[in-house]
Design an enzyme around this catalytic site. Structure first.
Site, PDB file in Angstrom:
ATOM      1  N   GLU A 126     -11.584   7.533 -29.928  1.00 55.44           N
ATOM      2  CA  GLU A 126     -12.219   6.739 -28.895  1.00 55.44           C
ATOM      3  C   GLU A 126     -12.047   7.411 -27.544  1.00 55.44           C
ATOM      4  O   GLU A 126     -10.993   7.967 -27.228  1.00 55.44           O
ATOM      5  CB  GLU A 126     -11.595   5.343 -28.855  1.00 55.44           C
ATOM      6  CG  GLU A 126     -12.279   4.419 -27.859  1.00 55.44           C
ATOM      7  CD  GLU A 126     -12.026   2.951 -28.164  1.00 55.44           C
ATOM      8  OE1 GLU A 126     -12.208   2.133 -27.248  1.00 55.44           O
ATOM      9  OE2 GLU A 126     -11.669   2.632 -29.315  1.00 55.44           O
ATOM     10  N   CYS A 182     -11.548   8.675 -19.773  1.00 52.62           N
ATOM     11  CA  CYS A 182     -10.242   8.484 -20.418  1.00 52.62           C
ATOM     12  C   CYS A 182     -10.329   9.130 -21.796  1.00 52.62           C
ATOM     13  O   CYS A 182     -11.074   8.657 -22.660  1.00 52.62           O
ATOM     14  CB  CYS A 182      -9.930   6.992 -20.528  1.00 52.62           C
ATOM     15  SG  CYS A 182      -8.363   6.635 -21.357  1.00 52.62           S
ATOM     16  N   CYS A 239      -1.769   7.334 -33.028  1.00 50.57           N
ATOM     17  CA  CYS A 239      -0.584   7.582 -32.203  1.00 50.57           C
ATOM     18  C   CYS A 239       0.660   7.228 -32.990  1.00 50.57           C
ATOM     19  O   CYS A 239       0.703   6.204 -33.680  1.00 50.57           O
ATOM     20  CB  CYS A 239      -0.644   6.770 -30.913  1.00 50.57           C
ATOM     21  SG  CYS A 239       0.714   7.102 -29.765  1.00 50.57           S
ATOM     22  N   CYS A 270       4.060   1.796 -29.689  1.00 50.71           N
ATOM     23  CA  CYS A 270       4.420   0.832 -28.649  1.00 50.71           C
ATOM     24  C   CYS A 270       3.944  -0.553 -29.070  1.00 50.71           C
ATOM     25  O   CYS A 270       2.819  -0.715 -29.551  1.00 50.71           O
ATOM     26  CB  CYS A 270       3.810   1.240 -27.316  1.00 50.71           C
ATOM     27  SG  CYS A 270       4.427   2.827 -26.691  1.00 50.71           S
ATOM     28  N   CYS A 309       0.450  -2.068 -27.868  1.00 53.94           N
ATOM     29  CA  CYS A 309      -0.707  -1.176 -27.834  1.00 53.94           C
ATOM     30  C   CYS A 309      -1.449  -1.162 -29.162  1.00 53.94           C
ATOM     31  O   CYS A 309      -0.847  -0.990 -30.236  1.00 53.94           O
ATOM     32  CB  CYS A 309      -0.237   0.242 -27.490  1.00 53.94           C
ATOM     33  SG  CYS A 309      -1.568   1.467 -27.418  1.00 53.94           S
ATOM     34  N   GLU A 366      -0.207  10.532 -27.882  1.00 54.23           N
ATOM     35  CA  GLU A 366       0.801  10.944 -26.908  1.00 54.23           C
ATOM     36  C   GLU A 366       0.549  12.408 -26.544  1.00 54.23           C
ATOM     37  O   GLU A 366       0.793  13.308 -27.352  1.00 54.23           O
ATOM     38  CB  GLU A 366       2.207  10.766 -27.503  1.00 54.23           C
ATOM     39  CG  GLU A 366       3.330  11.472 -26.784  1.00 54.23           C
ATOM     40  CD  GLU A 366       3.379  11.184 -25.291  1.00 54.23           C
ATOM     41  OE1 GLU A 366       3.289  12.160 -24.506  1.00 54.23           O
ATOM     42  OE2 GLU A 366       3.493  10.007 -24.909  1.00 54.23           O
ATOM     43  N   SER A 408       4.835   6.465 -18.575  1.00 53.06           N
ATOM     44  CA  SER A 408       4.780   5.053 -18.955  1.00 53.06           C
ATOM     45  C   SER A 408       6.188   4.512 -19.151  1.00 53.06           C
ATOM     46  O   SER A 408       6.856   4.835 -20.139  1.00 53.06           O
ATOM     47  CB  SER A 408       3.967   4.894 -20.252  1.00 53.06           C
ATOM     48  OG  SER A 408       2.629   5.303 -20.054  1.00 53.06           O
ATOM     49  N   ASN A 420      -3.483  -6.177 -21.112  1.00 56.45           N
ATOM     50  CA  ASN A 420      -4.787  -6.392 -21.733  1.00 56.45           C
ATOM     51  C   ASN A 420      -4.566  -6.827 -23.179  1.00 56.45           C
ATOM     52  O   ASN A 420      -3.966  -6.088 -23.965  1.00 56.45           O
ATOM     53  CB  ASN A 420      -5.619  -5.106 -21.684  1.00 56.45           C
ATOM     54  CG  ASN A 420      -5.874  -4.668 -20.256  1.00 56.45           C
ATOM     55  OD1 ASN A 420      -6.308  -5.448 -19.426  1.00 56.45           O
ATOM     56  ND2 ASN A 420      -5.568  -3.406 -19.959  1.00 56.45           N
ATOM     57  N   CYS A 446      -7.008  -0.341 -21.021  1.00 60.12           N
ATOM     58  CA  CYS A 446      -5.726   0.278 -21.349  1.00 60.12           C
ATOM     59  C   CYS A 446      -4.997  -0.529 -22.422  1.00 60.12           C
ATOM     60  O   CYS A 446      -4.828  -1.743 -22.304  1.00 60.12           O
ATOM     61  CB  CYS A 446      -4.878   0.359 -20.079  1.00 60.12           C
ATOM     62  SG  CYS A 446      -3.286   1.137 -20.289  1.00 60.12           S
TER      63      CYS A 446
END
Length: 359
Positions: free
Chosen positions: A109, A122, A129, A133, A136, A177, A229, A305, A348
């Site tokens: 994406e 972005c 990933c 997290c 996320c 990452e 982050s 978000n 995000c």
């Protein structure tokens, strides 16, 4: 620990690599010139090829009208390295989300974010990933592989062509990452700077923090922006939100951040997602400020978000402002960044892959 060389720094000349192999996207002017000469063509065709790939966004060598027709036919099977558009959606604020299908069928994406004076892309650096997290969406899908250099650059060219507008800024804040894919990320940064023509200071790399990688990155003295982050004001809270923090303590991460600023002279950004009732209290803001004193930095607060997999909530405006006020009182530079593309799940923390959506 001494830094391991990764790639040459931005704004230094590309070296000629005679054995340059397709995909061609990611190749420098010198590399592309050497390649066309290996095909028995004059050197000036290298400049033509470079221009058509990076500035005209050609997807097939057969479409380069500046080349002789018989040579274009012979080159028809040589890949430039462009992806296929799998899905595209537009949010009410004009942000566009793209799902791009790579040569091996994997989906990534990328997001195009327009504003009055800029067009930001972005980009993803990995398929999926591994950092997992807790807040996320990308981490919920797991890690599949690194992206190659051409797969990163392709995302920028895709958005540039779709918007019919020059991309002015690139943020490595999509899937993955970046500092786990350091070599390809740094090579792609160099190409975006020198080949696509995006200024180094308009390129941002975001990392959750990988041991020694920020220190290594500092040795290149890049003019990019580094965004780290944090998302937590203490070690226990960070471990709750970011599993990798268990093996990379907050104090060690901040020590590398301080070293980065000392070596590069560049201000460092800290990303902090505000989760209602979790990390958004005034005491968290005060704790964060205590960590960040004494070196040049800026805090980007990002109201959460939502994603379906977890029950975190976005703080209300009063809670967000109270957090901001504490940081300002402590002389910490801070701003609030409300993510674009929320309605299209392009904000995000919301990026994920899907092979079920049509174009």
């Amino acid at each position: 620990m001494s830094a391991t060389p990764l790639t040459p720094q931005l704004d230094s000349p590309h070296s000629t690599k005679l054995e340059f192999v397709p995909p061609l996207l990611g190749g420098s002017l010198a590399e592309l010139t050497a390649w066309v000469q290996q095909q028995g063509q004059p050197a000036y065709r290298g400049k033509q090829l470079h221009d058509w790939i990076y500035h005209k966004g050609v997807r097939s060598l057969a479409d380069i009208s500046a080349f002789p027709k018989n040579w274009r036919t012979a080159l028809a099977t040589v890949p430039i390295g462009r992806s296929t558009l799998h899905y595209r959606s537009v949010a009410a604020d004009g942000t566009v989300k793209y799902l791009l299908q790579l040569a091996d069928g994997q989906i990534i994406e990328t997001v195009g974010i327009p504003s009055d004076k800029r067009l930001t892309v972005c980009v993803s650096s990995q398929v999926g990933c591994a950092m997992a997290c807790d807040f996320c969406a990308t981490g919920k899908g797991g890690y599949k592989r690194h992206l190659d250099v051409h797969e990163i650059i392709d995302q920028v060219l895709t958005v540039q062509t779709d918007f019919q507008q020059r991309v002015s800024h690139v943020v490595y804040m999509g899937m993955g990452e970046p500092l786990l894919n350091t070599e390809n990320v740094l090579t792609s940064l160099k190409s975006l700077n020198q080949d696509v023509g995006i200024g180094a200071r308009s390129l941002t790399v975001s990392t959750v923090g990988i041991p020694s990688r920020i220190r290594q990155l500092a040795q290149h003295h890049l003019q990019i922006t580094l965004a780290v982050s944090l998302h937590a004001s203490n070690q226990a809270l960070r471990e709750q939100l970011i599993p990798s923090a268990r093996t990379y303590p907050l104090e060690d991460l901040l020590a590398e951040c301080r070293e980065y600023v000392e070596v590069t002279g560049r201000r460092l950004s800290f990303e902090y997602i505000l989760l209602a009732g979790v990390n958004d209290l005034p005491k968290h803001a005060l704790e964060l400020a205590q960590h960040l004193r004494g070196f040049q930095n800026h805090v980007n607060l990002i109201p959460y978000n939502p994603i379906p997999e977890v029950d975190y909530k976005r703080p209300n405006s009063d809670r967000i402002q109270a957090f901001v006020n504490v940081l300002k009182q402590q002389q910490i530079a801070v701003s609030v960044r409300y993510s674009r593309g929320l309605e299209a799940d392009a904000a995000c923390g919301q990026l994920r892959t899907s092979k079920t959506l049509p174009v």
